[in-house]
Design an enzyme around this catalytic site. Structure first.
Site, PDB file in Angstrom:
ATOM      1  N   ASP A 103       0.871  -1.186   0.000  1.00 20.84           N
ATOM      2  CA  ASP A 103       0.000   0.000   0.000  1.00 20.84           C
ATOM      3  C   ASP A 103       0.896   1.220   0.000  1.00 20.84           C
ATOM      4  OD1 ASP A 103      -1.943   1.922   0.302  1.00 20.84           O
ATOM      5  OD2 ASP A 103      -2.235   1.552   2.439  1.00 20.84           O
ATOM      6  N   SER A 104       1.450   1.510  -1.164  1.00 23.34           N
ATOM      7  CA  SER A 104       2.424   2.593  -1.233  1.00 23.34           C
ATOM      8  C   SER A 104       1.849   3.782  -1.976  1.00 23.34           C
ATOM      9  CB  SER A 104       3.674   2.107  -1.951  1.00 23.34           C
ATOM     10  OG  SER A 104       3.442   2.047  -3.340  1.00 23.34           O
TER      11      SER A 104
HETATM   12  N1  SAM Z   1      -3.630   4.612  -0.069  1.00 27.15           N
HETATM   13  C1  SAM Z   1      -2.592   5.430  -0.539  1.00 27.15           C
HETATM   14  C2  SAM Z   1      -2.586   5.575  -2.048  1.00 27.15           C
HETATM   15  O1  SAM Z   1      -3.537   5.199  -2.685  1.00 27.15           O
HETATM   16  O2  SAM Z   1      -1.624   6.099  -2.622  1.00 27.15           O
HETATM   17  C3  SAM Z   1      -1.299   5.014   0.073  1.00 27.15           C
HETATM   18  C4  SAM Z   1      -1.363   5.321   1.557  1.00 27.15           C
HETATM   19  S1  SAM Z   1       0.015   4.976   2.542  1.00 27.15           S
HETATM   20  C5  SAM Z   1      -0.052   6.315   3.660  1.00 27.15           C
HETATM   21  C6  SAM Z   1       1.432   5.136   1.540  1.00 27.15           C
HETATM   22  C7  SAM Z   1       2.698   5.028   2.371  1.00 27.15           C
HETATM   23  O3  SAM Z   1       3.734   4.384   1.628  1.00 27.15           O
HETATM   24  C8  SAM Z   1       3.252   6.395   2.789  1.00 27.15           C
HETATM   25  O4  SAM Z   1       3.059   6.586   4.154  1.00 27.15           O
HETATM   26  C9  SAM Z   1       4.740   6.311   2.404  1.00 27.15           C
HETATM   27  O5  SAM Z   1       5.582   6.864   3.387  1.00 27.15           O
HETATM   28  C10 SAM Z   1       4.936   4.817   2.244  1.00 27.15           C
HETATM   29  N2  SAM Z   1       6.083   4.447   1.385  1.00 27.15           N
HETATM   30  C11 SAM Z   1       6.479   5.040   0.238  1.00 27.15           C
HETATM   31  N3  SAM Z   1       7.596   4.440  -0.219  1.00 27.15           N
HETATM   32  C12 SAM Z   1       7.914   3.448   0.666  1.00 27.15           C
HETATM   33  C13 SAM Z   1       8.957   2.484   0.732  1.00 27.15           C
HETATM   34  N4  SAM Z   1       9.922   2.434  -0.198  1.00 27.15           N
HETATM   35  N5  SAM Z   1       8.957   1.605   1.770  1.00 27.15           N
HETATM   36  C14 SAM Z   1       7.986   1.651   2.732  1.00 27.15           C
HETATM   37  N6  SAM Z   1       6.985   2.561   2.713  1.00 27.15           N
HETATM   38  C15 SAM Z   1       6.937   3.450   1.695  1.00 27.15           C
END
Ligand code: SAM
Length: 278
Positions: free
Chosen positions: A152-153
């Site tokens: 879920d990124s």
């Molecule tokens: N539902 C959302 C969407 O549709 O785009 C995504 C929500 S969630 C809050 C996305 C999370 O992924 C963010 O908090 C971000 O910090 C995290 N994220 C981005 N790249 C990442 C990585 N390489 N490893 C772990 N988390 C990551």
């Protein structure tokens, strides 16, 4: 004040609200708005991540179709998802352990404070293990095996770009158990069709079974929004309806969008999407 999403350079849709939290984290620009239409809204780098009003659609559909298709999911990995919505839904199942790997601790802390209706205390569940770090590095180095992996990124820009690569999916394949499945969001099936096509192509290189689910989430603009599954042996669309009905009933799952009929219906694609993906 008005918030206009900056995801598309030539398209603007706005929502009016008050900023209740604003922070430049080491990874992204994070804001929480309070709006009357969507409740609280989390934005990262100018893009809506989740809202209190419609988060359940996305969070339920990224979890239950996989967790109910697998006969006995016990060890689950979540990558990203710092708001805690996916964790909340996974914990509704009889899982032994759920590891959540989020790169940005600030997203977790702010979500605990402002989005408690989304995470509902799930960060404190005994089965949950929270790791702050890069999901790509985690899957490369872990010795553990997982039955279900939910990615879920954010979109394929910034820290999440690596989470759309073939090497990342190869690592995921390696750390999945024999009948393991993974799922990720692959964008609007209309406005981001190239993202969906590229992700499908890459996933097909790695997984023998690839399935697209379509859902409708008002805040993710662009009509149908796509979620794509990569699986070793189980096709979520070909599990029997009887099995899904039984597992859903046995768990007494409380869901607002997902049900055993939607489980199958969301895999039926309109021609303009299906033809592009074949
Ligand atoms: N539902 C959302 C969407 O549709 O785009 C995504 C929500 S969630 C809050 C996305 C999370 O992924 C963010 O908090 C971000 O910090 C995290 N994220 C981005 N790249 C990442 C990585 N390489 N490893 C772990 N988390 C990551």
């Amino acid at each position: 004040m008005w918030f206009f999403e900056t995801l598309y350079p030539d398209l603007k849709i706005g929502v009016k609200g008050d900023i209740i939290h604003e922070e430049k984290t080491p990874f992204q620009d994070m804001k929480i708005y309070h709006t009357s239409r969507y409740g609280k809204v989390l934005t990262l780098d100018g893009v809506i991540q989740t809202t209190q009003k419609d988060e359940f659609i996305y969070h339920e559909m990224l979890t239950h179709p996989l967790l109910l298709s697998h006969p006995k999911p016990q060890n689950v990995l979540i990558i990203g998802a710092g708001d805690g919505g996916i964790l909340r839904e996974v914990l509704k199942h009889k899982v032994k352990k759920v590891t959540l790997v989020e790169i940005d601790q600030a997203v977790i802390e702010v979500s605990k404070k402002h989005l408690a209706t989304i995470n509902k205390g799930s960060f404190n569940d005994k089965r949950a293990k929270i790791v702050v770090g890069d999901g790509a590095k985690f899957v490369k180095n872990t010795k553990e095996k997982f039955d279900v992996i939910v990615v879920d990124s954010t979109d394929p820009i910034g820290p999440a770009k690596v989470l759309f690569s073939e090497n990342f999916y190869l690592d995921i394949y390696r750390i999945l158990t024999k009948n393991g499945l993974m799922i990720r969001q692959t964008g609007s099936a209309t406005l981001q069709l190239t993202t969906l096509k590229n992700s499908t192509k890459t996933l097909k290189k790695v997984f023998p079974i690839v399935r697209t689910q379509i859902i409708a989430v008002p805040t993710y603009i662009g009509g149908f929004f796509s979620l794509t599954i990569g699986s070793k042996t189980i096709d979520t669309a070909k599990v029997t309806q009887k099995a899904i009905n039984q597992r859903y009933a046995k768990l007494k799952l409380k869901t607002k969008y997902y049900n055993p009929d939607i489980h199958f219906a969301c895999t039926k694609l309109p021609n303009y999407i299906g033809e592009e993906l074949r």
